[in-house]
Scaffold this motif. Sequence first.
Motif, PDB file in Angstrom:
ATOM      1  N   ARG A 211     -18.521  64.056 -24.413  1.00  0.00           N
ATOM      2  CA  ARG A 211     -17.576  62.415 -23.823  1.00  0.00           C
ATOM      3  C   ARG A 211     -17.317  62.916 -25.735  1.00  0.00           C
ATOM      4  NH1 ARG A 211     -21.158  56.894 -24.159  1.00  0.00           N
ATOM      5  NH2 ARG A 211     -18.855  55.104 -23.782  1.00  0.00           N
TER       6      ARG A 211
ATOM      7  N   ASP B  58     -25.605  55.110 -27.845  1.00  0.00           N
ATOM      8  CA  ASP B  58     -25.354  54.277 -26.254  1.00  0.00           C
ATOM      9  C   ASP B  58     -25.897  55.075 -24.840  1.00  0.00           C
ATOM     10  OD1 ASP B  58     -22.706  52.925 -25.096  1.00  0.00           O
ATOM     11  OD2 ASP B  58     -22.693  54.843 -23.900  1.00  0.00           O
TER      12      ASP B  58
ATOM     13  N   LYS C   4     -13.809  57.838 -26.185  1.00  0.00           N
ATOM     14  CA  LYS C   4     -13.401  55.916 -25.346  1.00  0.00           C
ATOM     15  C   LYS C   4     -14.622  55.496 -25.715  1.00  0.00           C
ATOM     16  CE  LYS C   4     -11.021  54.787 -21.044  1.00  0.00           C
ATOM     17  NZ  LYS C   4     -10.798  55.440 -19.694  1.00  0.00           N
ATOM     18  N   ASP C   5     -14.068  54.205 -25.915  1.00  0.00           N
ATOM     19  CA  ASP C   5     -15.167  52.862 -25.518  1.00  0.00           C
ATOM     20  C   ASP C   5     -16.002  53.008 -26.220  1.00  0.00           C
ATOM     21  OD1 ASP C   5     -13.468  51.863 -23.456  1.00  0.00           O
ATOM     22  OD2 ASP C   5     -14.551  53.214 -22.024  1.00  0.00           O
ATOM     23  N   LEU C   6     -16.512  54.058 -27.287  1.00  0.00           N
ATOM     24  CA  LEU C   6     -17.552  54.412 -28.442  1.00  0.00           C
ATOM     25  C   LEU C   6     -16.850  54.302 -30.011  1.00  0.00           C
ATOM     26  CD1 LEU C   6     -19.464  57.306 -27.372  1.00  0.00           C
ATOM     27  CD2 LEU C   6     -19.893  55.352 -27.490  1.00  0.00           C
TER      28      LEU C   6
ATOM     29  N   ASP D 151     -12.951  54.567 -32.921  1.00  0.00           N
ATOM     30  CA  ASP D 151     -11.074  54.546 -32.941  1.00  0.00           C
ATOM     31  C   ASP D 151     -10.607  55.189 -33.667  1.00  0.00           C
ATOM     32  OD1 ASP D 151     -11.200  51.469 -31.709  1.00  0.00           O
ATOM     33  OD2 ASP D 151     -12.031  50.509 -34.521  1.00  0.00           O
TER      34      ASP D 151
ATOM     35  N   ARG E 123     -22.783  57.361 -32.573  1.00  0.00           N
ATOM     36  CA  ARG E 123     -22.617  56.257 -31.848  1.00  0.00           C
ATOM     37  C   ARG E 123     -22.734  56.801 -29.797  1.00  0.00           C
ATOM     38  NH1 ARG E 123     -22.641  52.923 -30.348  1.00  0.00           N
ATOM     39  NH2 ARG E 123     -20.691  51.753 -29.571  1.00  0.00           N
TER      40      ARG E 123
ATOM     41  N   PRO F  97      -8.901  58.330 -30.065  1.00  0.00           N
ATOM     42  CA  PRO F  97     -10.551  58.528 -29.445  1.00  0.00           C
ATOM     43  C   PRO F  97     -10.500  59.519 -28.726  1.00  0.00           C
ATOM     44  CG  PRO F  97      -9.409  56.355 -27.981  1.00  0.00           C
ATOM     45  CD  PRO F  97      -8.472  56.399 -28.921  1.00  0.00           C
ATOM     46  N   HIS F  98      -9.587  59.778 -27.526  1.00  0.00           N
ATOM     47  CA  HIS F  98      -9.521  61.425 -27.460  1.00  0.00           C
ATOM     48  C   HIS F  98     -10.197  62.882 -28.258  1.00  0.00           C
ATOM     49  CE1 HIS F  98      -9.376  59.138 -23.575  1.00  0.00           C
ATOM     50  NE2 HIS F  98      -8.204  58.552 -24.038  1.00  0.00           N
TER      51      HIS F  98
END
Length: 321
Positions: free
Chosen positions: A203, A153, A206-208, A210, A149, A111-112
């Motif tokens: 952004r 968010d 991460k957390d959004l 894979d 995404r 994700p990074h």
Amino acid sequence: MRTVFLRRGLVALFAAAVSFGAITQAQAESLRIGYQKYGTLVLLKAKGSLEKRLAEQGIQVQWTEFPGGPQLLEGLNVGSIDFGVTGETPPVFAQAAGADLLYVAYEPPAPHSEAILVPKGSPIQSVKELKGKKVALNKGSNVHYLLVRALEDAGLKYSDIQPVYLPPADARAAFERGSVDAWVIWDPYQAAAEQQLQARTLRDGKDLVDNHQFYLATRSYATQHPAVINTLVEEVRAVGEWSQANPQQVTDQVAPLLGLPADITLTSVKRQGYGAAPLTPEVVAAQQKIADTFQALKLIPKPLSIKDVIWTPPAKVASAP
């Protein structure tokens, strides 16, 4: 006279048959791989281990570089390559366009390794502030889903921004000129912009998302040459495991190939996911969610079934020695 013409016709038909057979055999004796300026396939190409294994079967490996996943899968769709790697979104768009592809394997999440960037002096401090702004991205690439995404968010719709569809090189030029307000991009372009332009990460994934990487093949090649595909996945997995344990050695080897400084390459290498494996039901479900999202946004014209394009190797398939 009719006998002469008949003989000539038979000779022509025989020559055509021989020619067709030669073409078919030539296709069977090659594996054409599409790759991009990142990922395990770059490392596999540099290592040369795949060529050594397949040479024992008389199979020649040919490599073609593409600027992004959509372009690579277009090459796969028109038959110029047999196998390649992309992020999550390109296979969805390709399947929607009728490409006869199969998912062969995937890499763990990274994700990074993709992000929404803004110039270092930008007043934009949050994704919410992208409303009405120009955002550059490669249409149909992995970062397309990241953008969707991230906007969701932040309480925004995709229609709230002005997407500017550009391949990486053109997008970077527009980003540097200030022609766009933000750029959604992946490594190593991401790492290069962060270090060379001091671009700021608004952004990342991460957390959004894979940000899986997927290995894909044409259905015809995977069906006709399952042992070659099996060998290819084994080699990808092996070089990935070695790379994860030896990031500096990978950097020393790959930086000259990418034409990037070692520090930028090392950042990309460390953020990458390694360990190619067959798709799990969870990964298939995650990919289905992406397809459903783009269909709901009317960015693809019809619903898709991801489970219908997952490669299952024949039982007891023999890999190449």
